[in-house]
Structures are given as C-alpha cells and as structure tokens.
Scaffold this motif. Structure first.
Motif, PDB file in Angstrom:
ATOM      1  N   CYS A 116       0.754  -0.965   0.106  1.00  0.00           N
ATOM      2  CA  CYS A 116       0.022   0.045   0.091  1.00  0.00           C
ATOM      3  C   CYS A 116       0.914   1.275  -0.145  1.00  0.00           C
ATOM      4  N   GLU A 117       0.779   2.025  -1.169  1.00  0.00           N
ATOM      5  CA  GLU A 117       1.528   3.118  -1.249  1.00  0.00           C
ATOM      6  C   GLU A 117       0.845   4.457  -0.966  1.00  0.00           C
ATOM      7  N   ILE A 118       1.209   5.442  -0.063  1.00  0.00           N
ATOM      8  CA  ILE A 118       0.524   6.490   0.498  1.00  0.00           C
ATOM      9  C   ILE A 118       1.477   7.865   0.009  1.00  0.00           C
ATOM     10  N   VAL A 119       0.698   8.789  -0.666  1.00  0.00           N
ATOM     11  CA  VAL A 119       1.241   9.916  -0.945  1.00  0.00           C
ATOM     12  C   VAL A 119       0.574  10.970  -0.651  1.00  0.00           C
ATOM     13  N   ASP A 127       3.805  15.896   5.507  1.00  0.00           N
ATOM     14  CA  ASP A 127       2.897  14.938   6.373  1.00  0.00           C
ATOM     15  C   ASP A 127       3.485  13.622   6.586  1.00  0.00           C
ATOM     16  N   VAL A 128       4.621  13.324   5.675  1.00  0.00           N
ATOM     17  CA  VAL A 128       5.131  11.869   5.783  1.00  0.00           C
ATOM     18  C   VAL A 128       5.326  11.595   7.254  1.00  0.00           C
ATOM     19  N   VAL A 129       5.806  12.193   8.279  1.00  0.00           N
ATOM     20  CA  VAL A 129       6.138  11.537   9.475  1.00  0.00           C
ATOM     21  C   VAL A 129       4.699  11.498  10.234  1.00  0.00           C
ATOM     22  N   ALA A 155       3.129   8.297   9.151  1.00  0.00           N
ATOM     23  CA  ALA A 155       3.963   7.092   9.891  1.00  0.00           C
ATOM     24  C   ALA A 155       3.317   6.894  11.373  1.00  0.00           C
ATOM     25  N   GLU A 156       3.086   8.048  12.094  1.00  0.00           N
ATOM     26  CA  GLU A 156       2.556   8.000  13.404  1.00  0.00           C
ATOM     27  C   GLU A 156       1.097   7.677  13.568  1.00  0.00           C
ATOM     28  N   ALA A 157       0.308   7.986  12.601  1.00  0.00           N
ATOM     29  CA  ALA A 157      -0.974   7.651  12.347  1.00  0.00           C
ATOM     30  C   ALA A 157      -1.212   6.254  12.085  1.00  0.00           C
ATOM     31  N   LEU A 158      -0.163   5.790  11.265  1.00  0.00           N
ATOM     32  CA  LEU A 158      -0.432   4.344  10.894  1.00  0.00           C
ATOM     33  C   LEU A 158      -0.283   3.247  11.942  1.00  0.00           C
ATOM     34  N   GLY A 159       0.722   3.714  12.899  1.00  0.00           N
ATOM     35  CA  GLY A 159       1.046   2.868  14.102  1.00  0.00           C
ATOM     36  C   GLY A 159       1.779   1.602  13.593  1.00  0.00           C
ATOM     37  N   SER A 160       0.844   0.485  14.540  1.00  0.00           N
ATOM     38  CA  SER A 160       1.361  -0.674  14.216  1.00  0.00           C
ATOM     39  C   SER A 160       1.362  -1.504  12.961  1.00  0.00           C
ATOM     40  N   LEU A 161       0.367  -0.757  11.805  1.00  0.00           N
ATOM     41  CA  LEU A 161       0.465  -1.034  10.617  1.00  0.00           C
ATOM     42  C   LEU A 161       1.600  -1.097   9.728  1.00  0.00           C
ATOM     43  N   LEU A 209      -5.821   7.643   8.666  1.00  0.00           N
ATOM     44  CA  LEU A 209      -5.515   8.866   8.108  1.00  0.00           C
ATOM     45  C   LEU A 209      -6.371   9.730   8.123  1.00  0.00           C
ATOM     46  N   ASN A 210      -7.720   9.399   7.753  1.00  0.00           N
ATOM     47  CA  ASN A 210      -8.960  10.321   7.853  1.00  0.00           C
ATOM     48  C   ASN A 210      -9.077  10.874   9.358  1.00  0.00           C
ATOM     49  N   ALA A 211      -8.870   9.893  10.418  1.00  0.00           N
ATOM     50  CA  ALA A 211      -9.170  10.235  11.892  1.00  0.00           C
ATOM     51  C   ALA A 211      -8.248  11.352  12.232  1.00  0.00           C
TER      52      ALA A 211
END
Length: 333
Positions: free
Chosen positions: A234-237, A243-245, A248-254, A288-290
């Motif tokens: 899954c690639e997220i741009v 906002d990359v950092v 990464a924080e929002a994705l957490g354990s994913l 990410l929406n959250a």
C-alpha cells in the motif's frame, strides 16, 4: 578441477578481519550463461566476495571454484578464466584506447598482430573507433568504463565479475553496460554482478542473492523475492510531503519497523506491506482520515525490489555500529 558444470561454486566461504566477520560461511553458485546479482548495502560483503573469487584475497575457511579452478590451489587458472571489472577503472591514462587494448592482449599471450586485430574489433564493438587514438585520460567516465570492460574481453573469459560497474555513470553509459551483460548471457558466460542499484538487479539478473552482515539473507528470482514481502504494498502519497512523519505516526502498528526506519527528510511517500490487500488499504485510510491528513494518492501495487531490500536489510539502518564494522571489513579487504 571441480566436476561442477557451474561457472562459480562457493561452499561455506568465510573471511574475517580481526574481530570483524566480513563473510560468514556463505554458499552459492552461478551457472554458465547465468547472470546472478549480489545485492546488499555498503559493507555487506559484496566486494570481499568478488575479491576472494578473483584471487585478490584468500578465504579463511571454506572453498570456491571458478571455471573449475580452486581459488586457493590454482589461482593462476582462475585468473586465466575470468574478467574482473571493479568500481574504479584500471587503465593507463597516458596510452590511447587502442594502445591499452593491444597491451592487454599482449599480456594475455596474444601475438602482436593478433592483439592489434582484436583491439580493432573491440573498439568497433564498443563504439569507440572515433576515440581509438586519443589518450584514455581525455575520455569521459562512460568511455573509460567501456574500454576497461573491453580490455577484459580481449581473450573471451568463462566467468565475468562486475563489481558495481555502473557506479557514477550517466544513464546512457549505464544502459550500454546493461546491454553488454545481456551479450555475456547469450555467449554462455557466467556473470556475477554486485550492485546497489535495485533496478539494475531487477532488469539484468536471473537470480538475486541478498547479502547483509556477511550472510546471505535471501536468494531467488526477483519475483520470488518480491513475494516474500507479502505480495502487495500500500503506497500513500500525502498532498504535503511534510506530512510523511504524521502518516507514519497515524499508521501505528500497520507500518513495520523496516519501513519506518527507511523514511527520511527527502521521503515524499510511505509504503507498507498490505498482506490483506483492500482491507489493509481501508484500515490505513481510516486512520489517516481520523487525523485529517490530506492525500494526493493512495493505492495498492506489487512490491518492488526496494521493498524487498528494506524488509530484508532494514535493521542496518537501526544499527550504525554494525554498519561501521562492515565498512571496516570492506576497506581492509
């Protein structure tokens, strides 16, 4: 002489420099007409491997045969059978391209007329006829690399070692080297290619051997290695690269640690394994929406060798002392 039909046979080769283990009992083979890429980060042991196989240094343990010759018991036989191109071009810059080729021919036992004829053939083959009478010191980097490789082909080798041959070359010169590797394959020459360029390994090799900390951590075809990352990424741009950092924080354990440590100030996207495909994408999008991060794109794609490389060697980025030790091993080799 070895009974194997392979161009290269390596059996539990080990090499240490003081307390640093540059190679830890690695084994692999390269078949005749096969291109194998040795892939790994700086200091992983790639150059040490090539130096042992080309008899520039001796292993501490294990055995290796090149074109049927033992690298320790019959180094002269190995040298007669190989072509070695290292990271730095080794030519006499005061001589012309033609003179360098003739000199190499004479050093390999060709009569003067035969060496001259072969030099003219290679200059034509490598598109260097226009520069034949110019001193090599006036050549561009790509031209020097082509002459360097041509010198190794004055007498056709059974095995070719290319140690990061395209480092520092422009795209056109790199493409010329890629095309040359294809001719080696067609001629039945066993080729071992070391590289840090993932696209190079993907494009040229029949098999890829990933080495890290002096150990082979994986090997197989590019497709086989890509499947090891979970098959889908899954690639997220983000719309704003800053906002990359936050992503990464929002994705957490994913987001696994190997993907997380690969992010840098220059990163403009985040990639994470998506073993559950659309379900992983949906979970990521929800997180990410959250936190109200605006995206330019989010999609599923097949993994690249970059993803494979990070998943297999990502711990290197978390252990700078290990990196330093491995670099010492390469420098001392």
């Amino acid at each position: 002489m070895s009974e194997s039909d392979n161009g290269v046979d390596v059996d539990r080769i080990g090499k240490s420099f003081g307390s640093v283990d540059a190679l830890r009992d690695i084994s692999f083979e390269v078949g005749r007409g096969e291109v194998v890429a040795l892939l790994g980060p700086n200091g992983a042991g790639k150059t040490t491997t090539v130096e042992i196989l080309s008899t520039l240094t001796k292993p501490d343990r294990g055995s290796a045969h090149v074109a049927g010759h033992d690298v320790v018991a019959d180094p002269a036989g190995v040298r007669r059978s190989i072509m070695l191109t290292g990271q730095h071009v080794a030519l006499d810059e005061m001589l012309t391209g033609y003179e360098n080729l003739v000199m190499f021919g004479r050093l390999q036992g060709l009569k003067k007329s035969a060496a001259q004829a072969r030099a003219r053939e290679l200059l034509k083959e490598f598109d260097l006829e226009h520069a034949a009478e110019r001193r090599v010191g006036t050549y561009s980097g790509g031209m020097r690399r082509r002459v360097d490789i041509a010198c190794g082909l004055v007498v056709r080798p059974a095995v070719v070692f290319l140690d990061e041959p395209t480092t520092g070359l422009d795209p056109r010169s790199r493409q010329a080297i890629w095309e040359l590797v294809t001719t080696f394959k067609d001629a039945g020459i066993a080729t071992l290619l070391t590289t840090q360029y993932l696209e190079e390994a993907d494009a040229l090799s029949d098999r890829i051997i990933v080495i890290d900390h002096g150990t082979i951590v994986a090997q197989g075809t590019a497709d086989e290695l890509k499947e090891r990352t979970g098959g889908t990424v899954c690639e997220i741009v983000p719309r704003d690269p800053a906002d990359v950092v936050a992503i990464a924080e929002a994705l957490g354990s994913l987001l696994p640690a190997s993907s997380r440590v690969a992010l840098s100030a220059e990163s403009d996207r985040v990639s994470l394994p998506a073993p559950e495909g659309p379900s992983t994408l949906s979970t990521a999008l929800s997180r990410l929406n959250a936190v109200h991060i605006e995206l330019a794109d989010i999609a599923l794609r097949r993994p690249s060798l970059d993803d494979v490389f990070l998943s297999l060697t990502g711990d290197s980025a978390t252990n700078p002392d290990a990196d330093a030790d491995r670099m010492v091993g390469e420098v001392m080799s």
